[in-house]
Design an enzyme around this catalytic site. Sequence first.
Site, PDB file in Angstrom:
ATOM      1  N   LYS A 176      21.460  52.373  47.328  1.00  0.00           N
ATOM      2  CA  LYS A 176      22.592  51.713  48.003  1.00  0.00           C
ATOM      3  C   LYS A 176      22.060  50.483  48.716  1.00  0.00           C
ATOM      4  O   LYS A 176      20.869  50.411  49.036  1.00  0.00           O
ATOM      5  CB  LYS A 176      23.218  52.657  49.028  1.00  0.00           C
TER       6      LYS A 176
HETATM    7  P1  NAD Z   1      37.523  48.289  49.667  1.00  0.00           P
HETATM    8  O1  NAD Z   1      36.751  47.241  50.341  1.00  0.00           O
HETATM    9  O2  NAD Z   1      38.262  47.965  48.423  1.00  0.00           O
HETATM   10  O3  NAD Z   1      38.615  48.904  50.705  1.00  0.00           O
HETATM   11  C1  NAD Z   1      38.252  49.373  51.944  1.00  0.00           C
HETATM   12  C2  NAD Z   1      39.531  49.710  52.719  1.00  0.00           C
HETATM   13  O4  NAD Z   1      39.180  50.310  53.972  1.00  0.00           O
HETATM   14  C3  NAD Z   1      40.396  48.498  53.056  1.00  0.00           C
HETATM   15  O5  NAD Z   1      41.758  48.813  52.940  1.00  0.00           O
HETATM   16  C4  NAD Z   1      40.051  48.240  54.525  1.00  0.00           C
HETATM   17  O6  NAD Z   1      41.079  47.562  55.241  1.00  0.00           O
HETATM   18  C5  NAD Z   1      39.898  49.670  55.008  1.00  0.00           C
HETATM   19  N1  NAD Z   1      39.147  49.753  56.272  1.00  0.00           N
HETATM   20  C6  NAD Z   1      38.030  49.088  56.630  1.00  0.00           C
HETATM   21  N2  NAD Z   1      37.677  49.404  57.882  1.00  0.00           N
HETATM   22  C7  NAD Z   1      38.587  50.302  58.311  1.00  0.00           C
HETATM   23  C8  NAD Z   1      38.765  51.004  59.529  1.00  0.00           C
HETATM   24  N3  NAD Z   1      37.926  50.823  60.529  1.00  0.00           N
HETATM   25  N4  NAD Z   1      39.820  51.871  59.623  1.00  0.00           N
HETATM   26  C9  NAD Z   1      40.688  52.034  58.611  1.00  0.00           C
HETATM   27  N5  NAD Z   1      40.570  51.382  57.438  1.00  0.00           N
HETATM   28  C10 NAD Z   1      39.526  50.539  57.300  1.00  0.00           C
HETATM   29  O7  NAD Z   1      36.510  49.516  49.434  1.00  0.00           O
HETATM   30  P2  NAD Z   1      36.604  50.671  48.362  1.00  0.00           P
HETATM   31  O8  NAD Z   1      35.845  50.255  47.149  1.00  0.00           O
HETATM   32  O9  NAD Z   1      37.997  51.137  48.235  1.00  0.00           O
HETATM   33  O10 NAD Z   1      35.707  51.799  49.060  1.00  0.00           O
HETATM   34  C11 NAD Z   1      36.260  52.662  50.050  1.00  0.00           C
HETATM   35  C12 NAD Z   1      35.323  53.843  50.256  1.00  0.00           C
HETATM   36  O11 NAD Z   1      35.144  54.521  49.009  1.00  0.00           O
HETATM   37  C13 NAD Z   1      33.911  53.484  50.725  1.00  0.00           C
HETATM   38  O12 NAD Z   1      33.440  54.507  51.557  1.00  0.00           O
HETATM   39  C14 NAD Z   1      33.105  53.471  49.438  1.00  0.00           C
HETATM   40  O13 NAD Z   1      31.735  53.709  49.656  1.00  0.00           O
HETATM   41  C15 NAD Z   1      33.763  54.618  48.703  1.00  0.00           C
HETATM   42  N6  NAD Z   1      33.588  54.575  47.254  1.00  0.00           N
HETATM   43  C16 NAD Z   1      34.013  53.521  46.516  1.00  0.00           C
HETATM   44  C17 NAD Z   1      33.846  53.537  45.140  1.00  0.00           C
HETATM   45  C18 NAD Z   1      34.383  52.437  44.262  1.00  0.00           C
HETATM   46  O14 NAD Z   1      34.282  52.568  43.023  1.00  0.00           O
HETATM   47  N7  NAD Z   1      34.947  51.381  44.809  1.00  0.00           N
HETATM   48  C19 NAD Z   1      33.202  54.615  44.521  1.00  0.00           C
HETATM   49  C20 NAD Z   1      32.794  55.693  45.312  1.00  0.00           C
HETATM   50  C21 NAD Z   1      32.989  55.657  46.673  1.00  0.00           C
END
Ligand code: NAD
Length: 426
Positions: free
Chosen positions: A111
């Site tokens: 990561k």
């Molecule tokens: P993203 O950047 O597309 O979206 C993140 C979201 O979280 C946004 O809506 C943002 O406004 C919100 N956010 C940020 N800070 C916040 C807070 N303090 N309180 C409430 N909401 C908040 O990210 P993503 O790709 O959707 O990833 C989200 C989570 O899923 C992360 O933990 C990431 O590690 C995990 N994840 C993502 C993937 C992927 O394929 N994108 C895969 C596995 C895990």
Amino acid sequence: MIATAEQQKKGMYENVMEQFHKTADTMHLNPNIRKILGITNNEIIVHFPVKMDSGKVEVFTGYRVQHNNALGPYKGGLRYHPTVDVDAAKALAMWMTWKTSLAGLPYGGAKGGIQIDPRNYSMGELERITRRFTYALGENIGPEHDIPAPDVNTNEQTMAWIADTYMSTKNPSERSQNQHVVTGKPVGSGGLEGRDRATGYGVYLTIKLWHESKGETLKGKTFIVQGFGNVGHWVSRFMEQDGAKLIAVQDAHATLFNLEGIDVNDLFEHSKPRKGSIKGFEGAKEMEPEDFFAIPCDVVIPAALGNQITAANAHKINAPLIAEGANGPTDNEGEAILLEKGITIIPDILCNSGGVIGSYFEWLQNRNGELWQLDEVMLKLQKKLTEVFLKVEKMVDEKDVDWRTAAYMLAIARIETAYIQRGIFP
Ligand code: NAD
């Protein structure tokens, strides 16, 4: 409550280590393997200068932590967020090792990212930051060595810049063989049809399978989602398609609720021109962020950042199921409270593993010079995820442990076997 940047990263590494040692005790992990898996193999920190639009130069710090590669090349996302540092990356890298192992993929875990708030930079600046970060990482990443993917605040555009920069440093004859240095690319640049929705789909599928094993369907179930980015938005779409109702959603800008149901597509269309922000949406009312997790519903889906469900709010949760779309959204104290209340948690390493499984398909597609169709991808994803879900469910029943412990036991046992079969060099 929307956690502050400090709260989000605080204790994430301690959390993951505690989870690891608890599982190692339960499964009587070989003590030598416990030593190896308790450390991260490499922690890479790079500092690099980038010219800003104003003409001034700013120096940035980027991280890549490679936890373990016993089962294959390192794999894991890159995030752009103020909470990124070595400890956060160490925790997230370790989770990736467990996730890829549990899914039965030929990968290890890594990561990284850059400690920035991307909202403070123009598109041109973000491109230059990304390209210079890639250049600074050099051969620390590579298609058969360490393969990044999108994460918080990075997306397919970020991956396209990384792939292009990495490939540009190669001899012309080798360039096309390096496209799979990253996954999560746009479809037009070697990306996989369906990779965009793979994580959200996986979160939805695990929720559906959990209900099915109780003889229930998702029709009429209510759910709340924290985070309306890639994961939060896609899981909401799939849940809605299956008859469930989104009644509250929280992002970094606002907390909205509507007990009659929030239309997912309308909310998405509202957020698109606002850099993803849900604030100001007319189809729901704004509420106090602190009360979000207390809303009674059938499923809580944290899909934003780590350490959101803690001792401070776990007791307020009024739902039988939590599906961890985010990585590490529940800390250990919060989890103890939830388990005591009889709430099931589908753990991140299972719940959101659709993303890395989709990434694996993209990597294979690039490596073999193939192009896969969307329906083919979704079918493969469904098959793989169902297989993993059922394995974890069986372990829960057989060992009478919670879902996280069961998932960890399966993941760690696979790596233990590989080490025992191979031995330690020299
Ligand atoms: P993203 O950047 O597309 O979206 C993140 C979201 O979280 C946004 O809506 C943002 O406004 C919100 N956010 C940020 N800070 C916040 C807070 N303090 N309180 C409430 N909401 C908040 O990210 P993503 O790709 O959707 O990833 C989200 C989570 O899923 C992360 O933990 C990431 O590690 C995990 N994840 C993502 C993937 C992927 O394929 N994108 C895969 C596995 C895990």
